[in-house]
Design a protein around this motif. Structure first.
Motif, PDB file in Angstrom:
ATOM      1  N   LEU A  87       0.824  -1.217   0.000  1.00  0.00           N
ATOM      2  CA  LEU A  87       0.000   0.000   0.000  1.00  0.00           C
ATOM      3  C   LEU A  87       0.855   1.262   0.000  1.00  0.00           C
ATOM      4  O   LEU A  87       0.632   2.188  -0.802  1.00  0.00           O
ATOM      5  CB  LEU A  87      -0.926   0.003   1.228  1.00  0.00           C
ATOM      6  CG  LEU A  87      -1.778   1.260   1.439  1.00  0.00           C
ATOM      7  CD1 LEU A  87      -2.846   1.357   0.359  1.00  0.00           C
ATOM      8  CD2 LEU A  87      -2.415   1.240   2.827  1.00  0.00           C
ATOM      9  N   LEU A  88       1.848   1.330   0.867  1.00  0.00           N
ATOM     10  CA  LEU A  88       2.615   2.561   1.071  1.00  0.00           C
ATOM     11  C   LEU A  88       3.982   2.544   0.412  1.00  0.00           C
ATOM     12  O   LEU A  88       4.595   3.609   0.249  1.00  0.00           O
ATOM     13  CB  LEU A  88       2.791   2.809   2.577  1.00  0.00           C
ATOM     14  CG  LEU A  88       1.515   2.971   3.398  1.00  0.00           C
ATOM     15  CD1 LEU A  88       1.834   3.021   4.889  1.00  0.00           C
ATOM     16  CD2 LEU A  88       0.764   4.230   2.977  1.00  0.00           C
ATOM     17  N   GLY A  89       4.470   1.375   0.042  1.00  0.00           N
ATOM     18  CA  GLY A  89       5.855   1.255  -0.373  1.00  0.00           C
ATOM     19  C   GLY A  89       6.699   0.928   0.847  1.00  0.00           C
ATOM     20  O   GLY A  89       6.440   1.448   1.945  1.00  0.00           O
ATOM     21  N   LEU A  90       7.709   0.078   0.677  1.00  0.00           N
ATOM     22  CA  LEU A  90       8.441  -0.440   1.817  1.00  0.00           C
ATOM     23  C   LEU A  90       9.124   0.665   2.619  1.00  0.00           C
ATOM     24  O   LEU A  90       9.040   0.705   3.846  1.00  0.00           O
ATOM     25  CB  LEU A  90       9.479  -1.460   1.339  1.00  0.00           C
ATOM     26  CG  LEU A  90      10.297  -2.163   2.424  1.00  0.00           C
ATOM     27  CD1 LEU A  90       9.381  -2.869   3.418  1.00  0.00           C
ATOM     28  CD2 LEU A  90      11.270  -3.153   1.798  1.00  0.00           C
ATOM     29  N   ARG A  91       9.810   1.605   1.931  1.00  0.00           N
ATOM     30  CA  ARG A  91      10.529   2.635   2.669  1.00  0.00           C
ATOM     31  C   ARG A  91       9.580   3.557   3.420  1.00  0.00           C
ATOM     32  O   ARG A  91       9.799   3.858   4.602  1.00  0.00           O
ATOM     33  CB  ARG A  91      11.421   3.456   1.728  1.00  0.00           C
ATOM     34  CG  ARG A  91      12.316   4.433   2.495  1.00  0.00           C
ATOM     35  CD  ARG A  91      13.316   5.122   1.613  1.00  0.00           C
ATOM     36  NE  ARG A  91      12.732   6.207   0.838  1.00  0.00           N
ATOM     37  CZ  ARG A  91      13.434   7.106   0.141  1.00  0.00           C
ATOM     38  NH1 ARG A  91      14.764   7.020   0.125  1.00  0.00           N
ATOM     39  NH2 ARG A  91      12.854   8.053  -0.543  1.00  0.00           N
ATOM     40  N   THR A  92       8.538   4.009   2.761  1.00  0.00           N
ATOM     41  CA  THR A  92       7.577   4.904   3.416  1.00  0.00           C
ATOM     42  C   THR A  92       6.929   4.220   4.608  1.00  0.00           C
ATOM     43  O   THR A  92       6.765   4.820   5.683  1.00  0.00           O
ATOM     44  CB  THR A  92       6.501   5.349   2.416  1.00  0.00           C
ATOM     45  OG1 THR A  92       7.120   6.008   1.307  1.00  0.00           O
ATOM     46  CG2 THR A  92       5.504   6.305   3.075  1.00  0.00           C
TER      47      THR A  92
END
Length: 523
Positions: A87-92
């Motif tokens: 959903l958010l991207g791994l880093r975010t």
């Protein structure tokens, strides 16, 4: 023109697989550091709990909430981690988790009441729990296959050491600085972690359309069901079970929560927890054994510091040193992990590991009022051996029990089941402490006849030693309570040994691991 056969083309040497670059290893370091911080905080309060309870005005049974709240929150977030990554991207996702974890840690450090502490611990569990499975994701995404075993081994050490060094770190801080810094410690570590995440992980765009596909009914059911069940178990005995309106409400909330969770299993495209996996003979057996493993792991790491504090007068640091003993065999065995996986049959390994775990708990059923930390040395060292064997092979069995597309769901469910076992252990310890403490006290009192010359002589001797006859009676009462408490802890360790004994026959349902099985991560 003369013709001839052309010489066969010389085979080109196979290109050596490229190694991971510096940014990839920084990302792995970030994931491992995050997992260490999250697993450390599971148990960092255990040895300092008597001190914390006194300062926030919590009783011994209420203090169990400080540990339980973290575990229950982890149970809820771990199955959601894979979806939140997408959903958010791994880093975010990780940056948000680390930032919130830091905020909740500060809240715990400033807590002056049980309610504030529990809110902070729930927040820590939700955000910290998200950092544990994502560490394994980073290893799988950022390292080439030939180097993943190195990352997995590092993660395995962290997963084992985190809960073990937690009581030692928390105990040292409580004795030499203040228990508040057991939580404030996360602030500088989080700052380093954020830098590593920014440098080591690339930004990925968010996929907010996945919000429409989420199993919101299942998520709500999971939170209500697990939250209600935990309150029901923790408070039931103290509130006299269904005589209490609170317990009635929690029972209803638990039932509604699990109904919603099961409803999501049949209506959602991708349920929050794929409970159907439990119907598989091997995976269901692995999950139950994982739950039993959680009972002993988290139960003993909580009960041992409490016993040493109440009976032997140990401070938080001394208790933490005793708990850390079980980490020694785990670290010594870690380099032999690949060989163990290749040559040792999983059924033999798990049977041996679970048997050692059960035996280590049974060895602690003979405690007396004179017992000290050294009486736990042998059982703790044995527990370390059992832990690495059980955790190692059960973690491998998880991914081998299900199709590749279900590996993520299976790993999340297994980790949740193990944490659920820990939550049940802590709730069960509170219940046993209340019921068995009362029972043993009454039984001991029944053996003392007030008209007995021996009893009267003993009380009179205590009174003379104290310079006050009534003081002798009070001292006798304290001795009865102390003996009853020791007997209660013996009951607790005996119950843990029975749990492992009950699940050991399930090893018959396990299938041997493939010879070329890759090394799966442990948590």
């Amino acid at each position: 023109m003369a013709t001839g056969t052309l010489p066969a083309a010389r085979a080109e040497p196979r290109a050596r697989p490229a190694n991971a670059d510096l940014s990839a290893w920084l990302a792995v370091a970030a994931g491992t550091l995050g997992a260490l911080m999250a697993t450390l905080d599971i148990s960092i309060v255990n040895s300092a709990l008597p001190t914390i309870q006194g300062e926030i005005g919590a009783t011994g049974t209420e203090g169990a909430w400080v540990a339980t709240a973290y575990l229950v929150a982890e149970i809820i977030i771990i199955p959601l981690s894979a979806w939140l990554e997408r959903l958010l991207g791994l880093r975010t996702f990780l940056l948000i988790a680390v930032s919130l974890f830091t905020g909740f840690s500060v809240l715990c450090g400033f807590a002056n009441s049980l309610v504030v502490m529990i809110i902070g611990r729930v927040g820590q569990g939700i955000t910290g729990g998200a950092m544990i499975p994502t560490a394994q994701t980073i290893i799988a995404q950022r390292l080439p296959p030939h180097q993943q075993s190195m990352g997995t081994a590092a993660f395995g050490v962290v997963a084992i050491l985190g809960p073990l060094i937690g009581p030692l770190v928390g105990g040292w801080l409580a004795e030499n600085v203040s228990w508040h810094y057991a939580f404030f410690l996360n602030v500088p570590v989080s700052f380093i972690l954020i830098l590593l995440l920014v440098v080591g992980l690339p930004h990925q765009p968010a996929k907010l359309h996945l919000l429409r596909e989420a199993d919101w009914i299942g998520i709500l059911g999971l939170a209500l069901g697990m939250g209600g069940l935990t309150v029901f178990l923790e408070e039931g005995s103290r509130e006299e079970w269904f005589a209490s309106g609170l317990i009635q409400q929690m029972a209803a909330l638990t039932v509604v929560g699990f109904i919603l969770l099961f409803y999501g299993q049949f209506t959602a495209k991708r349920p929050v927890i794929k409970l159907a996996l439990l119907l598989d003979r091997q995976f269901g057996s692995v999950a139950l054994m994982g739950m039993a493993l959680g009972v002993v792991l988290y139960g003993t790491s909580y009960a041992i510091p409490q016993f040493l504090s109440a009976i032997a007068g140990y401070n938080a640091l001394q208790s933490g040193q005793v708990v850390l003993l079980s980490g020694i065999p785990s670290i010594m065995l870690m380099p032999f992990v690949p060989l163990l996986l290749r040559y040792l049959d999983i059924r033999i390994a798990v049977l041996f590991g679970m048997g050692i775990m059960g035996l280590s708990a049974w060895m602690e059923t003979g405690l007396t009022a004179d017992s000290v930390g050294s009486d736990f040395t042998e059982s703790q060292l044995m527990r370390g051996v059992g832990q690495i064997m059980g955790m190692l092979f059960l973690s491998q069995a998880v991914v081998q029990s299900v199709p590749p597309e279900d590996a993520g769901d299976a790993s999340g469910l297994f980790n949740s089941m193990r944490n659920l076992g820990g939550s049940f252990a802590l709730a069960g310890i509170s219940i046993v402490q209340q019921n068995r403490m009362w029972l043993h006290s009454r039984r001991l009192e029944e053996t003392l006849n007030a008209n007995s010359p021996d009893v009267q002589g003993y009380v009179s001797g205590l009174g003379q030693a104290m310079g006050n006859a009534s003081a002798g009676i009070r001292l006798l009462g304290q001795q009865i309570q102390q003996q009853a408490l020791v007997m209660t802890y013996n009951d607790i360790f005996f119950a843990m040994s029975l749990v492992t004994l009950a699940v050991m026959p399930l090893v018959l349902f396990l299938r041997p691991l493939p010879r070329n099985a890759s090394l799966a991560g442990m948590h």
